[in-house]
Design an enzyme around this catalytic site. Structure first.
Site: not given
Length: 461
Positions: A129, A138, A184-185, A315, A321-323, A328
């Site tokens: 109320d 809605n 390119t390609h 890893s 190793k470095v990613n 990502e």
């Protein structure tokens, strides 16, 4: 536990919770997943309740004391004071009725507490109320969808996009003199500068930002005042305009009344449009992140033209190793945004007659996309882009070894002879100069004068 009543009877509600009977029923009836309404959406809905209390008082529908209690309670919800009292998942009524009542009950019970009354008594403040006066689920839920999305864009995503664009532009200037081979390609092409390459990244972000900004005009249109089916039943004339004005004051954004409330309740095309613009940004980020991780591949057996920041070991088995983890991260966020866009497109198309009943899902997904993209842009800028360095040795090596520098000879000896030089060099593992001289198509002096990578990066003056 305390006893509360709703239209279906008595319900036991935890004594320490501000929500009431309808929220308790919903938490039991919709025990599905753990995707809950984002804080931005809860805050936006509380803003609607705050604005409604002010407007209803101004229109003579709500007394000053109740309006004050409701507004204070709504402010506390906006401040995050009662976040733990919103337990409902998005998998519920497609209109969001249970969520709307959750907000109504929390604000009402807190208002009752402020008034010195007994929580759960619905007196002197009633969730329907008074807190929900002149409203329907809605029209309030789509209104909150627009408010939450617009505020999230303004406060989070758009500033992060501007910062990322500026950082890419700074790198474009920093790398302006570094000539490298184009591709390119996935094959060698003619030269350009590393700065030119980064300027393309910056332009993509700029255009994506503009596309998102172009959706805000439709986002500023609010469904509020449409109540149940768009007619405005149970409101006073002028309520919708006053609500838009009040919400503009609260948020600092130029909200206005929807041009057609029947469309605003039955369809959510503005959210679909915004999601499409977010997908455009996602596509740009996918391109940029992939290019950067490929250009940084190696360090010895890949392209290796960029040296990416080493943020963490890459890893659990390969020492040293470095990613490219930031790239990502970005590409995974992009995939999620693509999925959210498909969901929003499907949900937006499912309005039936006077109501779309996929509102909670659309609200959740659009806000997740905005939040993820903003967070991803910030992290990508801070932990990758700003620390990128060129590997000049590898860039020069790749440039000098490219056969496509032969393109500079087209205007001097023709396409066919230039192609013959390139193919001979490739097949016989020779330099372009060696192949050209052996074929006798030009002199060493002419070759040195015509094949200059630094003069191949712009139109001839």
């Amino acid at each position: 536990m305390r006893k509360e009543k709703d239209a279906l009877g008595e319900v036991l509600v935890p004594e320490d919770k501000y929500y009431g009977a309808q929220t308790q029923r919903a938490s039991e009836n919709f025990n599905i997943g753990n995707e809950r309404f984002p804080q931005e959406f809860i805050q936006a809905h509380a803003m609607v309740k705050k604005a409604a209390a002010r407007v209803n008082h101004r229109l003579g529908l709500l007394d000053a004391q109740r309006a004050q209690w409701i507004e204070q309670a709504a402010d506390e919800v906006i401040a995050g004071k009662f976040d733990q009292h919103f337990p409902l998942v998005i998998w519920q009524s497609g209109s969001g009725t249970q969520f709307n009542m959750n907000v109504n009950e929390v604000i009402a019970n807190r208002a009752i507490e402020l008034a010195g009354g007994q929580i759960g008594s619905k007196s002197p403040v009633h969730p329907n109320d008074h807190v929900n006066m002149s409203q329907s689920t809605n029209d309030t839920i789509p209104t909150s969808m627009h408010i939450a999305s617009a505020l999230s864009l303004k406060k989070h995503l758009l500033p992060e996009l501007s910062a990322l664009q500026k950082e890419l532009e700074r790198k474009a200037v920093e790398f302006a003199a570094i000539v490298k081979i184009g591709r390119t390609h996935l094959q060698d092409a003619t030269p350009l500068t590393l700065g030119q390459e980064f300027s393309g990244f910056a332009a993509q972000i700029e255009m994506a930002r503009e596309a998102i900004e172009n959706t805000t005009d439709h986002l500023y249109e609010l469904a509020i005042g449409g109540t149940a089916v768009g007619t405005g039943l149970n409101t006073k004339q002028g309520y919708d305009r006053l609500m838009a004005d009040e919400l503009s004051k609260i948020t600092g954004l130029p909200f206005k009344v929807s041009r057609n409330k029947f469309a605003a309740l039955a369809a959510h095309d503005a959210i679909v449009e915004l999601s499409g613009a977010l997908k455009t940004l996602a596509a740009a980020l996918m391109k940029i992140a992939n290019d950067i991780r490929w250009l940084g591949s190696g360090p010895r057996s890949g392209l290796g033209e960029l040296i990416l920041p080493a943020n963490e070991p890459g890893s659990s088995i390969m020492p040293g190793k470095v990613n490219p983890t930031q790239s990502e991260m970005v590409t995974q966020v992009v995939c999620q945004v693509y999925g959210n866009d498909v969901t929003i497109g499907m949900a937006g198309s499912q309005g039936n007659f006077e109501l779309n009943v996929f509102k909670p899902l659309m609200a959740y997904n659009i806000l997740q996309s905005i939040r993820l993209l903003g967070d991803a842009c910030r992290s990508f800028r801070e932990r990758c882009i700003s620390g990128i360095q060129p590997n000049r040795k590898k860039i020069d090596q790749n440039l000098k070894n490219s056969l496509m520098l032969v393109t500079a000879l087209n205007r001097h000896i023709g396409y066919d002879k230039a192609a013959e030089i390139a193919l001979k060099a490739w097949r016989e593992d020779k330099t372009l100069k060696q192949a050209a001289l052996e074929l006798g198509y030009l002199s060493e002096k002419e070759f040195d004068a015509w094949v200059k990578p630094e003069e191949m990066i712009a139109p001839e003056k």
